[in-house]
Design a protein around this motif. Structure first.
Motif, mmCIF file in Angstrom:
data_model
loop_
_atom_site.group_PDB
_atom_site.id
_atom_site.type_symbol
_atom_site.label_atom_id
_atom_site.label_comp_id
_atom_site.label_asym_id
_atom_site.label_seq_id
_atom_site.Cartn_x
_atom_site.Cartn_y
_atom_site.Cartn_z
ATOM 1 N N LEU A 36 3.943 -1.058 -5.126
ATOM 2 C CA LEU A 36 4.098 0.330 -4.461
ATOM 3 C C LEU A 36 5.654 0.662 -5.295
ATOM 4 C CD1 LEU A 36 3.121 0.528 -0.962
ATOM 5 C CD2 LEU A 36 1.056 1.307 -3.103
ATOM 6 N N HIS A 37 5.731 2.062 -5.223
ATOM 7 C CA HIS A 37 7.266 1.881 -6.215
ATOM 8 C C HIS A 37 7.919 3.390 -4.616
ATOM 9 C CE1 HIS A 37 4.871 1.511 -9.455
ATOM 10 N NE2 HIS A 37 5.947 1.565 -9.589
ATOM 11 N N ALA A 38 9.230 2.857 -5.011
ATOM 12 C CA ALA A 38 9.825 3.399 -3.559
ATOM 13 C C ALA A 38 10.735 5.222 -3.764
ATOM 14 C CB ALA A 38 11.436 3.580 -3.587
ATOM 15 N N ASN A 39 8.880 5.900 -3.180
ATOM 16 C CA ASN A 39 8.626 7.274 -3.753
ATOM 17 C C ASN A 39 8.408 7.939 -2.327
ATOM 18 O OD1 ASN A 39 5.836 7.142 -3.533
ATOM 19 N ND2 ASN A 39 5.913 6.368 -5.964
ATOM 20 N N MET A 40 7.394 8.881 -2.632
ATOM 21 C CA MET A 40 7.396 10.713 -2.140
ATOM 22 C C MET A 40 6.219 9.994 -0.987
ATOM 23 S SD MET A 40 9.564 13.182 -0.956
ATOM 24 C CE MET A 40 10.356 13.643 -2.176
ATOM 25 N N ILE A 41 5.476 9.182 -1.924
ATOM 26 C CA ILE A 41 3.911 9.847 -0.950
ATOM 27 C C ILE A 41 4.422 8.041 -0.279
ATOM 28 C CG2 ILE A 41 2.788 8.038 -2.561
ATOM 29 C CD1 ILE A 41 1.171 10.961 -1.061
ATOM 30 N N ASN A 42 5.316 6.744 -0.541
ATOM 31 C CA ASN A 42 4.974 5.944 0.213
ATOM 32 C C ASN A 42 6.272 6.466 1.851
ATOM 33 O OD1 ASN A 42 3.470 4.611 -0.872
ATOM 34 N ND2 ASN A 42 4.730 4.276 -2.743
ATOM 35 N N ALA A 43 6.995 7.680 1.538
ATOM 36 C CA ALA A 43 8.088 8.252 2.358
ATOM 37 C C ALA A 43 7.049 8.694 3.250
ATOM 38 C CB ALA A 43 8.832 8.862 1.883
ATOM 39 N N TYR A 44 5.646 9.477 2.862
ATOM 40 C CA TYR A 44 5.162 9.961 4.125
ATOM 41 C C TYR A 44 4.125 8.762 4.423
ATOM 42 C CZ TYR A 44 7.280 14.378 3.195
ATOM 43 O OH TYR A 44 7.800 15.899 2.933
ATOM 44 N N TYR A 45 3.233 8.244 4.107
ATOM 45 C CA TYR A 45 2.528 7.496 4.557
ATOM 46 C C TYR A 45 2.117 6.484 4.474
ATOM 47 C CZ TYR A 45 -0.158 12.004 4.341
ATOM 48 O OH TYR A 45 -0.471 13.362 4.609
ATOM 49 N N ILE A 46 3.255 5.526 4.872
ATOM 50 C CA ILE A 46 3.882 4.060 4.231
ATOM 51 C C ILE A 46 3.109 3.813 5.720
ATOM 52 C CG2 ILE A 46 5.803 3.783 5.070
ATOM 53 C CD1 ILE A 46 5.004 1.326 2.900
ATOM 54 N N ARG A 47 3.325 4.604 6.907
ATOM 55 C CA ARG A 47 2.649 3.725 8.189
ATOM 56 C C ARG A 47 1.078 3.816 7.922
ATOM 57 N NH1 ARG A 47 5.197 6.605 11.280
ATOM 58 N NH2 ARG A 47 6.239 5.473 12.657
ATOM 59 N N ASP B 104 -2.306 -4.012 -8.345
ATOM 60 C CA ASP B 104 -1.826 -2.895 -8.771
ATOM 61 C C ASP B 104 -2.609 -1.597 -8.511
ATOM 62 O OD1 ASP B 104 -0.198 -1.816 -11.184
ATOM 63 O OD2 ASP B 104 -1.529 -1.731 -13.301
ATOM 64 N N ASN B 105 -1.959 -0.218 -8.692
ATOM 65 C CA ASN B 105 -2.892 1.022 -8.167
ATOM 66 C C ASN B 105 -1.673 2.201 -9.022
ATOM 67 O OD1 ASN B 105 -0.357 1.823 -6.199
ATOM 68 N ND2 ASN B 105 -1.264 -0.102 -5.949
ATOM 69 N N TYR B 106 -1.816 2.641 -9.138
ATOM 70 C CA TYR B 106 -1.686 4.377 -9.268
ATOM 71 C C TYR B 106 -1.128 5.292 -8.510
ATOM 72 C CZ TYR B 106 -4.049 3.477 -14.197
ATOM 73 O OH TYR B 106 -4.225 2.915 -14.976
ATOM 74 N N ASP B 107 -0.339 4.878 -7.258
ATOM 75 C CA ASP B 107 0.410 5.070 -6.492
ATOM 76 C C ASP B 107 1.492 6.350 -6.465
ATOM 77 O OD1 ASP B 107 2.415 3.417 -7.438
ATOM 78 O OD2 ASP B 107 3.400 3.334 -5.428
ATOM 79 N N TYR B 108 1.747 5.663 -7.780
ATOM 80 C CA TYR B 108 3.006 7.248 -9.010
ATOM 81 C C TYR B 108 2.393 7.949 -9.238
ATOM 82 C CZ TYR B 108 1.444 4.687 -12.795
ATOM 83 O OH TYR B 108 0.617 3.777 -13.986
ATOM 84 N N TYR B 109 0.993 8.232 -9.314
ATOM 85 C CA TYR B 109 0.487 10.072 -9.654
ATOM 86 C C TYR B 109 -0.244 10.292 -8.906
ATOM 87 C CZ TYR B 109 -2.412 10.860 -14.147
ATOM 88 O OH TYR B 109 -2.270 11.105 -15.123
ATOM 89 N N PHE B 110 -1.041 9.473 -7.640
ATOM 90 C CA PHE B 110 -0.781 10.491 -6.074
ATOM 91 C C PHE B 110 0.780 11.248 -5.894
ATOM 92 C CE2 PHE B 110 -4.505 8.243 -5.576
ATOM 93 C CZ PHE B 110 -5.370 8.667 -5.648
ATOM 94 N N SER B 111 1.802 10.219 -6.417
ATOM 95 C CA SER B 111 2.893 10.995 -5.779
ATOM 96 C C SER B 111 3.521 12.426 -6.476
ATOM 97 C CB SER B 111 4.107 9.418 -5.678
ATOM 98 O OG SER B 111 5.144 10.220 -4.814
ATOM 99 N N LEU B 112 3.209 11.831 -7.804
ATOM 100 C CA LEU B 112 3.001 12.958 -8.655
ATOM 101 C C LEU B 112 2.629 14.623 -7.590
ATOM 102 C CD1 LEU B 112 3.950 11.787 -12.105
ATOM 103 C CD2 LEU B 112 5.297 12.329 -11.219
#
Ligand SMILES: [Zn+2]
Length: 312
Positions: free
Chosen positions: A231-242, A173-181
């Motif tokens: 993870l979430h289908a959000n902006m931070i992962n769109a940019y950093y999934i690679r 578990d983690n706070y990926d959504y916080y980084f995304s905001l």
């Protein structure tokens, strides 16, 4: 020369067995088709989807995406451009799960209301899966909440089983959504320097979270289990999934599907964690086994500047 290398390899494996243990991880993303606070529109939704799916294809990842089908409706009408995004997930070889229709907090509603939200969550999702000969099998609890009393949790669990669902657990578990905001705010300002800093710190944070869960897993089971990352289908992962997947490979991970992950015996461990707290299954199991406070300490923290950007 070749023989010498093999002997050297075997020697290393005997001396340092930990280096050669295969690590496996399942990638899961919640809140499909996409989730954003400041960029919630179909253009960004499409960009998030394309970016995730193209990288998954490149890295041979079979991810599990959990869908809130309520997102597909606007003024009681289906928005087909969002349905197309889910179809792209399926046509790219990914798996989809029900994540309820409206992502309600189990703590604030009755068992009956929760079960209705599960059934409503099948709307559209079941049809697009049926059309591709796929069975809607997995369910992911919103906020990782399973019920704050034994009665409630047992009733919901029995309901899900009766409908043919398998719960999709989470071990990292983690706070990926916080980084995304924070990232979305930097994007609004076109602040490329800040976006890069948030992205770099995000990967470091997820790496720490993975290592933390590896040690929690070893403490509980004596080995590194087949991990399941949320993870979430959000902006931070769109940019950093690679970068994120590359980091996992650097740490010795191989990607597996949710079906493969659940073959690990650890997932048969009893879960008697009944609280209004969304936590990983490692924590649920540890709590159930009566493990003391020290086990739960040392979780990686979100950098202070990220909190400041989000709270501003
Ligand atoms: Zn969610």
């Amino acid at each position: 020369m070749y023989k010498v290398l093999i002997i050297f390899f075997l020697f290393l494996r005997t001396i340092f067995p930990g280096w050669f243990v295969e690590k496996e991880i399942c990638i899961t993303l919640d809140d499909l088709p996409y989730i954003a606070r400041y960029h919630y529109n179909i253009e960004y939704g499409s960009m998030i989807t394309d970016s995730l799916l193209s990288v998954f294809k490149e890295f041979n990842v079979v991810a599990l995406g959990s869908v809130n089908s309520g997102q597909l409706f606007e003024l009681n009408k289906i928005n087909y451009s969002k349905v197309v995004l889910l179809e792209r997930w399926l046509d790219s070889g990914m798996m989809l799960a029900n994540h309820t229709y409206s992502h309600k907090n189990i703590y604030t509603i009755s068992v009956k209301e929760y079960c209705k939200d599960v059934i409503d969550g099948e709307t559209v999702l079941k049809d697009i899966m049926d059309a591709r000969g796929q069975k809607l099998k997995y369910f992911r609890h919103p906020y990782l909440l399973k019920g704050e009393t034994k009665e409630k949790a047992d009733s919901i669990s029995a309901f899900l089983s009766s409908r043919g669902y398998v719960e999709a657990p989470v071990t990292i578990d983690n706070y990926d959504y916080y980084f995304s905001l924070a990232f979305e705010k930097a994007l609004l300002q076109n602040n490329n320097t800040l976006m890069s800093k948030i992205g770099k710190d995000y990967i470091e944070y997820i790496e720490k979270a993975v290592k933390y869960c590896e040690s929690q897993s070893s403490a509980l089971f004596g080995y590194n289990i087949k991990q399941i990352l949320i993870l979430h289908a959000n902006m931070i992962n769109a940019y950093y999934i690679r970068d994120l997947l590359s980091m996992l490979i650097r740490n010795g991970y191989k990607f597996i599907s949710i079906d493969e992950a659940l073959t690990d015996e650890c997932y048969k461990t009893k879960d008697e964690f009944y609280q209004n707290l969304g936590v990983s299954w490692l924590r649920r199991w540890a709590w159930t086994l009566g493990i003391k406070d020290e086990y739960f300490s040392g979780e990686p923290e979100i950098p202070e500047y990220i909190k400041k950007i989000v709270d501003k």
